[in-house]
Structures are given as C-alpha cells and as structure tokens.
Design an enzyme around this catalytic site. Sequence first.
Site, PDB file in Angstrom:
ATOM      1  N   ARG A  84       0.831  -1.208   0.000  1.00 22.78           N
ATOM      2  CA  ARG A  84       0.000   0.000   0.000  1.00 22.78           C
ATOM      3  C   ARG A  84       0.868   1.262   0.000  1.00 22.78           C
ATOM      4  O   ARG A  84       1.044   1.912  -1.018  1.00 22.78           O
ATOM      5  CB  ARG A  84      -0.959   0.012   1.208  1.00 22.78           C
ATOM      6  CG  ARG A  84      -2.170   0.935   1.049  1.00 22.78           C
ATOM      7  CD  ARG A  84      -1.904   2.422   1.169  1.00 22.78           C
ATOM      8  NE  ARG A  84      -1.328   2.786   2.468  1.00 22.78           N
ATOM      9  CZ  ARG A  84      -0.896   4.009   2.759  1.00 22.78           C
ATOM     10  NH1 ARG A  84      -0.974   4.986   1.851  1.00 22.78           N
ATOM     11  NH2 ARG A  84      -0.355   4.276   3.935  1.00 22.78           N
ATOM     12  N   CYS A  92      10.660   8.632  -2.237  1.00 18.46           N
ATOM     13  CA  CYS A  92      10.351   9.787  -1.395  1.00 18.46           C
ATOM     14  C   CYS A  92       9.718  10.869  -2.244  1.00 18.46           C
ATOM     15  O   CYS A  92      10.395  11.494  -3.065  1.00 18.46           O
ATOM     16  CB  CYS A  92      11.622  10.323  -0.725  1.00 18.46           C
ATOM     17  SG  CYS A  92      11.282  11.792   0.270  1.00 18.46           S
TER      18      CYS A  92
END
Lengths: 302, 302
Positions: free
Chosen positions: B15, B240
């Site tokens: 997820r 990120c």
Amino acid sequence: MALPDFVKIVEVGPRDGLQNEKAAVSTEQKVRLIDMLSETGLKVIESGAFVSPKWVPQMADSAEVMARIGRKPDISYPVLAPNLKGLEGALAAQAEEIAIFGAASESFSKRNINKSIAESLDAFRPVAEKALAEGLRVRGYISCVLGCPYEGRIDPTVVAEVSRELKSMGCYEISLGDTIGTGTPEEARRMIAAVAEYVPIEEIGVHFHDTYGQALANLYACLEMGVAVADASVAGLGGCPYAKGATGNVATEDVLYMLQGCGIGTGVDLTKVMAAGRFISDVIGRPPVSRVHRALMAKDAA
Amino acid sequence: MALPDFVKIVEVGPRDGLQNEKAAVSTEQKVRLIDMLSETGLKVIESGAFVSPKWVPQMADSAEVMARIGRKPDISYPVLAPNLKGLEGALAAQAEEIAIFGAASESFSKRNINKSIAESLDAFRPVAEKALAEGLRVRGYISCVLGCPYEGRIDPTVVAEVSRELKSMGCYEISLGDTIGTGTPEEARRMIAAVAEYVPIEEIGVHFHDTYGQALANLYACLEMGVAVADASVAGLGGCPYAKGATGNVATEDVLYMLQGCGIGTGVDLTKVMAAGRFISDVIGRPPVSRVHRALMAKDAA
C-alpha cells in the site's frame, strides 16, 4: 550512558576509499581532494600508503601526493606503512603519523598478507618502535572485527587480544573495522565491551562499512558506549571488494548528519564535505554513495 | 534498557510503497506480491486503500485486490480508510482492520488533505467509531513526526497530542512516521518519550524512512526505549515524494537483518521476503532499494 559531546571524524576517503576504487585518479586530483577536505574542519585525513605499487597501484604516487598537498599544522595526514620499507617512505615524505593494519581473522590475515595474526603483529612491532622513535604517531587498524569473508562471525576476544597487542606497541588509537559490513548494533556493543577491557574507550575508534546498511546503527550503539572516534569516507568512496557493486565505507556525510542531529559536535562543515564529495565523485564517474548527499542533492534540485 | 525480545513487523509495501511508485502495477501483480508476503511469516500486511481514485490512482483496484488475495486467518491485511466512504469500501471488501492517517504538521495536513490537524481528527472520529462498532480494528498513523517538508522540525508535544487523540478514538496502535526521513536517533528518542506519556510503549509503532540513511539508527534507538513495532516496506518500495530520486520507506530486508543480528525475534523469513522483493522490483523495473538485499545478491553473484 550519555553520548559523547564531540566525535572526532577520521576521514579515510583519499586512502582507504580511493585504494578500493577502480577508476584512475590522478595525483593532481588526489591533491585537490585532500586540499578540499583540509578546508572542512576535519583534523585527520588519511592521505596515502607506502606499500608495494605492484599490490596497490592506486597508492603508487603517495610520496608525490604528500609532497604536494597544502598541509595545515592542526591537521594530521596519516599514511599506511605496514613494514620498515613503508616506514622509510613515510619518513621521507615527512609524514607525522602512520597506520599499521592487523586483522582479527586468521584466514583473512593469511589471504591478505600471507601471515598469521601473530606473525603480522611480530612484523609490526619494529615498525611501530622505529616510528615512535622518530617522533611519529602510530594508529592501529584491525579489520574483520565483526565478520570475515572466509570465517563468518569473529570472536570478540580475538579482537580484544589484537587490540591489546597493538596498544602494547604504542598505538595511540585502535580503529576497529567491520570490513565486510555484516555487523549489527548488539554485536558491535559486545565487541567494543571486549576491547574496552584492554584499551581505554577514548583510544577506540570505529570503522564501519555500510554494505548491509548497518553502519549508522552500529555507530550509534558504540557512541552510547562512549566511543568518540569514527572513521568515514567522503562520498562513501571505497566500495566493497568482497561484494562487487555493494557499498563499502560509511559516508562521511551520513555520519556527520547523524551526529549533528544528535547534538554531537564534530567541528566539520557538512556542506564543504559535500563539495569535496561531489568533486571526487565526478572524477570517478558515479554519484556519491551517501544517502544524505543524494537526498540533499535531490532536495536542492526540487 | 533491554531491547525487546520480539518485534512485530508491519509490512507496508503493497500500500504505502506501491502508492508512491510511478510504475504501473497490475491487480494480478499486487495480489501475487501480497500472497508471497503472506508466506514469509509477516502477520500484518497493509494491502490497499479506499480513497478517491482521482487522488490515488495506484490504489483504485483495492477492492479487487482484497477479494483476490489468499487471506490467512492469522494475518491482518489492513487498508487505509480515511473517511466514511472509504470505510464503506473497506467493509464491503471484508477488511478486518483499517488505518487512519493524521499529521503532526499543520502545513502538511493543510496541503495534503486540506484540513487543519484538529479538523482531520474531527473527521476521523466518526470513522473510527463506526469501524469499531463493526468489529474492525483501527490503527492510527501520524506523518511528519520528526520533520515536515514545509515547516522543518516538529515539536514532539504536537506528536504526543495527536497520538493522544488517536488513542482516544480507539486506535489499538499508533504508527509514528518520519515521512521525510530527516530525523536522527536522539530526536526520535525525544519524540517517543513525549508520545509515551499518553500511549503505552506497546501500542507505539515506528515508521522510518531511509531518505537520509538514518532509519536503522533511529529504529535501534527506539528499540532501546521499548518500542516493539516497526513498519517497513519490502525492497524499500515507495521512494520519497518530497525528494525525487531519493529513498523512502526503510526496506523490510534491512530491518529484518538488523533485528536478527541483535537476537530479536520477528518470525519472518528474510529469504522469502527477498523473493517477494525481487518479484516486485522486477515488476517496477528497478533493483531493490535495500542494502541488505543488494549485498546478499552481490554475494550470491560472487
């Protein structure tokens, strides 16, 4: 235990790092790297090795490097000098500090220098003796302190015994190297505890490799034990000779970032270290192997 | 303080990881990833999100994923359900656990979900209430606990207050996320100490990002405080979003390796996790972002 207020960084990139890089680096580029590092606040910069150029061609120009760098009076520029011939070279180059290099693994010692641990220590003793007599400082390295590519796990008592021997020869500091980077924090703690029975904690340095990403966690665990000397390599220079393509020396940038965040002084300017790291990374043609360096570059680019 | 004997790993790759990957991953590939992870010994595998497919297209097929995975009775497969509509989707998909997602930074909360922290908590309260009434478990996440891309450093007391609110809603566990990976061990310790004033240490999880290479050091410092729940992402899935090209979620492989080396049980098989990591890395077309994974691959290749 409280963390130390100050940690001394021993920059090993120009020697340990470049020695393990494949790319050709010119004498001029080495001199530039060391001179850039001299402007960062670092007080110890390992700068060369007086060893057989047949075995270590990357360090064949150490005498010239030592002659050409702009030495600062408050910075030490140690060189590796594993035997009397190397020591002569170091003395001729007006080195003020040498390093000798033992191992905590019999197999590694045999394969690396064709001597048992005991034989290697016997060979180092006259080198250390003469160096001290000439007024040089002597730093002892021990490799494979948390694991060996041939033997696997290493008994901390062996590390402690080799440390004791190096101390008895007059080494002012013992640098404990996790050469293959397999160690984890609890193993590091046990090893430091064993060594600290013979060597004061102030004289213990740690030399972690980030091959398995454990270097900073290991360092943190050792700081908690009072260790206040950390070897590191700008831009993560060095790679891992035992796992091609894997990471080697922990990057100076990553160490500095963690120490700063923990409120520990180093006297070293991270931005200037990054500039030196970018310079040498361009020379060897790959991005810096430092997560801090890459993250800050990515942030700047955004 | 003694380290915990056992740490629960919360696998967030399918997820949190895939949500932040650019590459297209088919429903079948997600199902295969989760099914592979179900064979590793992991007991919590975050498997989807019931959120607007306009905002998070990567999770648009979560209902189908939940329907097709081979659920094991002793494994929890939580899904993100930030509002009542999401909860309906989660219930329809027969989820047994949901996660709600707060922030410790006002600016981040405003920009991310267009709500202040207080507004977001008000919105979560009826979701948690209904989920609990339906017999689901609710896990609370807090992002930006050690830093925010807009505000910089975050006050630990804010993290503690948001934790207290989430606990008061009935969250059985609070996962504290260093979303941008800028935190260091001492900062992590201070933050955990603040949260532990309101939440028992057994109910605190940590969710570190490795953007600055600090994740394992931070985790180790938290383990020393008694934290025994760690979020991690197989193969470091996630990247990120705030520093393009930089590392995000700490890799499950790296966490497992450190814990094993420290003698801490996890019940998880590293080799099987690596197999799942290699599978999904091939799918998204890049090598695993895990130093342990890369080092072990390099060692095998040698």
